[in-house]
Design a protein around this motif. Structure first.
Motif, PDB file in Angstrom:
ATOM      1  N   PRO A  10     141.750  72.386   9.688  1.00  0.00           N
ATOM      2  CA  PRO A  10     142.530  71.568   9.597  1.00  0.00           C
ATOM      3  C   PRO A  10     144.180  72.209   9.568  1.00  0.00           C
ATOM      4  CG  PRO A  10     142.317  70.763   7.346  1.00  0.00           C
ATOM      5  CD  PRO A  10     141.358  72.536   8.083  1.00  0.00           C
ATOM      6  N   ARG A  11     145.439  71.349  10.287  1.00  0.00           N
ATOM      7  CA  ARG A  11     147.055  71.594   9.924  1.00  0.00           C
ATOM      8  C   ARG A  11     147.193  71.578   8.860  1.00  0.00           C
ATOM      9  NH1 ARG A  11     146.467  71.221  15.446  1.00  0.00           N
ATOM     10  NH2 ARG A  11     147.472  69.209  15.218  1.00  0.00           N
ATOM     11  N   THR A  12     148.071  71.614   8.216  1.00  0.00           N
ATOM     12  CA  THR A  12     148.802  71.345   6.786  1.00  0.00           C
ATOM     13  C   THR A  12     149.281  69.605   7.090  1.00  0.00           C
ATOM     14  OG1 THR A  12     149.988  72.824   6.381  1.00  0.00           O
ATOM     15  CG2 THR A  12     150.530  70.866   5.483  1.00  0.00           C
ATOM     16  N   GLY A  13     148.445  69.547   6.050  1.00  0.00           N
ATOM     17  CA  GLY A  13     149.041  67.368   6.466  1.00  0.00           C
ATOM     18  C   GLY A  13     147.909  66.442   7.032  1.00  0.00           C
ATOM     19  N   GLU A  14     147.541  67.276   8.130  1.00  0.00           N
ATOM     20  CA  GLU A  14     145.641  66.778   8.488  1.00  0.00           C
ATOM     21  C   GLU A  14     144.741  66.579   7.848  1.00  0.00           C
ATOM     22  OE1 GLU A  14     144.521  68.766  12.487  1.00  0.00           O
ATOM     23  OE2 GLU A  14     146.662  68.249  13.007  1.00  0.00           O
ATOM     24  N   PRO A  15     143.937  65.057   8.231  1.00  0.00           N
ATOM     25  CA  PRO A  15     142.875  64.672   7.020  1.00  0.00           C
ATOM     26  C   PRO A  15     141.643  66.139   7.534  1.00  0.00           C
ATOM     27  CG  PRO A  15     143.322  63.448   9.413  1.00  0.00           C
ATOM     28  CD  PRO A  15     144.359  63.922   9.247  1.00  0.00           C
ATOM     29  N   PRO A  16     141.114  66.448   6.489  1.00  0.00           N
ATOM     30  CA  PRO A  16     139.680  67.467   7.048  1.00  0.00           C
ATOM     31  C   PRO A  16     139.081  67.083   7.792  1.00  0.00           C
ATOM     32  CG  PRO A  16     139.435  66.482   4.780  1.00  0.00           C
ATOM     33  CD  PRO A  16     141.245  65.997   4.952  1.00  0.00           C
ATOM     34  N   ALA A  17     138.416  68.569   8.070  1.00  0.00           N
ATOM     35  CA  ALA A  17     137.299  67.700   9.846  1.00  0.00           C
ATOM     36  C   ALA A  17     136.353  67.423   9.280  1.00  0.00           C
ATOM     37  CB  ALA A  17     137.379  68.650  10.914  1.00  0.00           C
ATOM     38  N   ASP A  18     135.521  68.063   8.098  1.00  0.00           N
ATOM     39  CA  ASP A  18     134.669  67.580   7.925  1.00  0.00           C
ATOM     40  C   ASP A  18     133.885  67.695   6.775  1.00  0.00           C
ATOM     41  OD1 ASP A  18     134.216  70.540   8.011  1.00  0.00           O
ATOM     42  OD2 ASP A  18     132.857  70.346   9.681  1.00  0.00           O
ATOM     43  N   GLY A  19     132.916  68.067   5.993  1.00  0.00           N
ATOM     44  CA  GLY A  19     132.432  68.226   4.550  1.00  0.00           C
ATOM     45  C   GLY A  19     132.271  69.736   3.853  1.00  0.00           C
ATOM     46  N   ALA A  20     132.447  71.097   5.138  1.00  0.00           N
ATOM     47  CA  ALA A  20     133.160  71.813   5.070  1.00  0.00           C
ATOM     48  C   ALA A  20     134.438  71.918   4.589  1.00  0.00           C
ATOM     49  CB  ALA A  20     132.155  72.759   5.445  1.00  0.00           C
ATOM     50  N   ASP A  21     134.668  71.386   5.381  1.00  0.00           N
ATOM     51  CA  ASP A  21     136.762  71.640   4.601  1.00  0.00           C
ATOM     52  C   ASP A  21     136.910  70.731   4.158  1.00  0.00           C
ATOM     53  OD1 ASP A  21     137.341  72.760   7.316  1.00  0.00           O
ATOM     54  OD2 ASP A  21     137.796  71.560   8.485  1.00  0.00           O
ATOM     55  N   THR A  22     136.877  69.896   3.432  1.00  0.00           N
ATOM     56  CA  THR A  22     136.596  68.983   2.418  1.00  0.00           C
ATOM     57  C   THR A  22     136.524  69.679   0.758  1.00  0.00           C
ATOM     58  OG1 THR A  22     136.759  67.169   3.252  1.00  0.00           O
ATOM     59  CG2 THR A  22     136.309  67.149   1.310  1.00  0.00           C
ATOM     60  N   ALA A  23     135.437  69.961   1.057  1.00  0.00           N
ATOM     61  CA  ALA A  23     134.761  71.440  -0.269  1.00  0.00           C
ATOM     62  C   ALA A  23     135.850  71.843  -0.005  1.00  0.00           C
ATOM     63  CB  ALA A  23     133.453  71.152   0.148  1.00  0.00           C
ATOM     64  N   ARG A  24     136.225  73.129   1.028  1.00  0.00           N
ATOM     65  CA  ARG A  24     137.212  73.642   0.615  1.00  0.00           C
ATOM     66  C   ARG A  24     138.213  73.140  -0.482  1.00  0.00           C
ATOM     67  NH1 ARG A  24     141.685  74.855   3.234  1.00  0.00           N
ATOM     68  NH2 ARG A  24     141.001  73.488   5.025  1.00  0.00           N
TER      69      ARG A  24
END
Length: 427
Positions: A10-24
């Motif tokens: 995701p770009r700065t300020g956007e919500p994470p797209a999925d679990g992997a991005d959230t974990a990162r």
């Protein structure tokens, strides 16, 4: 169970797209250990909820029999969410200069359901803050010697941690508050000895049932004896009902069954209505006198905010209107029977004990590994439960009082299947 596939960063300020991005993002900005735990549980991201259900970003839904005792009304109870929406549109935070009516009404509603004489309500933002307020109030009266119980859990801020008798959490932060003793839970004689040693300087803090301690239920008459011993020695009594109160045990308060009136009652978790964090310290007139005389003696910027108090007011009214204590009592009897039936084939081996009161139920296993294995098996079947922070071999159930017959059947089926899988794996 494998993590979900990685999506576009995701770009700065956007919500994470999925679990992997959230974990990162957890690894980079929150806690590495929490990211690892999330990945072990499948890397799922929770995005919405209602009633007894939590939905994840991948389209799955999970029956919530955990929630650490918060969701006695379920997720997003309509009366609570409506009250919060109205308050956001009107006046979410107060100036703290003028009087604020929502806090006053919420205090009156809560005091109408506390034991007789506990009429002074001090709102805070969390259960640990409620503990801190209670301990400070005791010290204002000269009660500086703290008596807690082994396995008791009262929070992890520094004062609260001093009475959360678990070296795992305490040792990294010593020295804690001085002059303390932890006595075995349910042991009247040990408490009497400690009170004889500390005398009128003592402040006793106890839970009616130890939640994080592994759903430990004291012998009948124990709470009454605690109250009697405190009166005899002139000690200050704090009863922590942050997890057990507001209907969780099948009565408004755990102290109700033995007609105990403490100096201070701690309230939290369910007081939020599952929507906005809020907790409270409720005290007698005599106990609250130092804070009553000087309203600036113990304060917090966001405590008693109109937004939080709107949630608390709506939650208490909903609990009263829907007889949540009665529903918890009836549902708890059925759930406890169903859990014991599911555990019967493994009793004496994998399962050591099943115990509970109302909608606070614990399954104790012979080995700690079984708890983690069972949590994973249940998550895989769409069910959420909790471990116990002060009892590694106890899996804890704290479902909402809004659970339907069908949802109860779904849980018991999932539990039976998960127990069989774990028993087969662990031999």
């Amino acid at each position: 169970m494998t993590a979900l596939p990685t999506g576009t960063a995701p770009r700065t300020g956007e919500p994470p797209a999925d679990g992997a991005d959230t974990a990162r993002l957890y690894r980079e900005h929150l806690a590495v250990g929490r990211a690892v735990l999330g990945e072990v549980l499948g890397g799922m991201v929770e995005t919405r909820s209602e009633g007894a259900w939590v939905h994840t970003e991948d389209g799955r839904r999970h029956l919530d029999f955990g929630g650490y005792g918060v969701f006695i009304l379920g997720h997003r109870h309509p009366a609570v969410t409506a009250a919060v929406h109205r308050q956001i549109d009107a006046h979410p935070l107060a100036t703290r200069v003028f009087l604020e009516p929502v806090a006053a009404r919420a205090a009156a509603a809560l005091a109408a359901h506390t034991p007789v004489g506990l009429d002074r309500v001090h709102f805070v933002n969390s259960g640990a803050e409620a503990t801190e307020a209670g301990l400070k109030l005791a010290r204002a009266h000269g009660h500086t010697a703290l008596i807690s119980t082994v396995g008791g859990y009262h929070g992890k801020t520094l004062g609260a941690l001093s009475v959360t008798a678990n070296p795992t959490y305490q040792d990294p932060f010593r020295p804690l508050l001085p002059d303390g003793a932890a006595v075995p839970f349910g042991d009247r004689e040990a408490l009497a000895e400690a009170l004889a040693r500390f005398g009128e300087r003592a402040c006793v803090i106890v839970e009616p049932v130890q939640g994080e301690g592994g759903v430990r239920i004291p012998p009948p008459g124990y709470l009454a004896d605690v109250g009697r011993l405190c009166r005899t020695h002139g000690a200050f009594l704090i009863v922590d009902e942050i997890q057990t109160g507001l209907g969780r045990l099948g009565s408004w308060w755990g102290v109700d069954t033995e007609n105990v009136r403490p100096d201070v009652l701690l309230v939290g978790k369910g007081l939020s209505g599952g929507v906005v964090p809020v907790a409270a310290m409720v005290a007698t007139d005599e106990a609250y006198a130092p804070f009553s005389r000087d309203p600036y003696l113990h304060t917090s910027t966001f405590a008693a905010s109109p937004l939080a108090c709107a949630a608390a007011l709506a939650a208490v009214e909903a609990m009263d209107r829907e007889d949540v204590p009665g529903r918890a009592r009836t549902l708890g009897i059925r759930l406890l029977h169903g859990v014991r039936t599911a555990c019967t084939p493994y009793t004496g081996g994998l399962v050591r004990d099943v115990r509970g009161r109302g909608l606070l139920i614990g399954l104790e296993f012979g080995v700690e590994q079984a708890v983690g294995e069972l949590i994973l098996e249940l998550v895989g079947r769409g069910v959420l439960v909790n471990h116990s922070l002060n009892a590694g071999r106890v899996l804890r159930l704290t479902p909402p009082a809004v659970v339907t017959d069908e949802e109860l059947r779904l849980f018991l089926t999932a539990l039976s299947e998960a127990l069989h899988a774990v028993a087969t794996r662990l031999g």
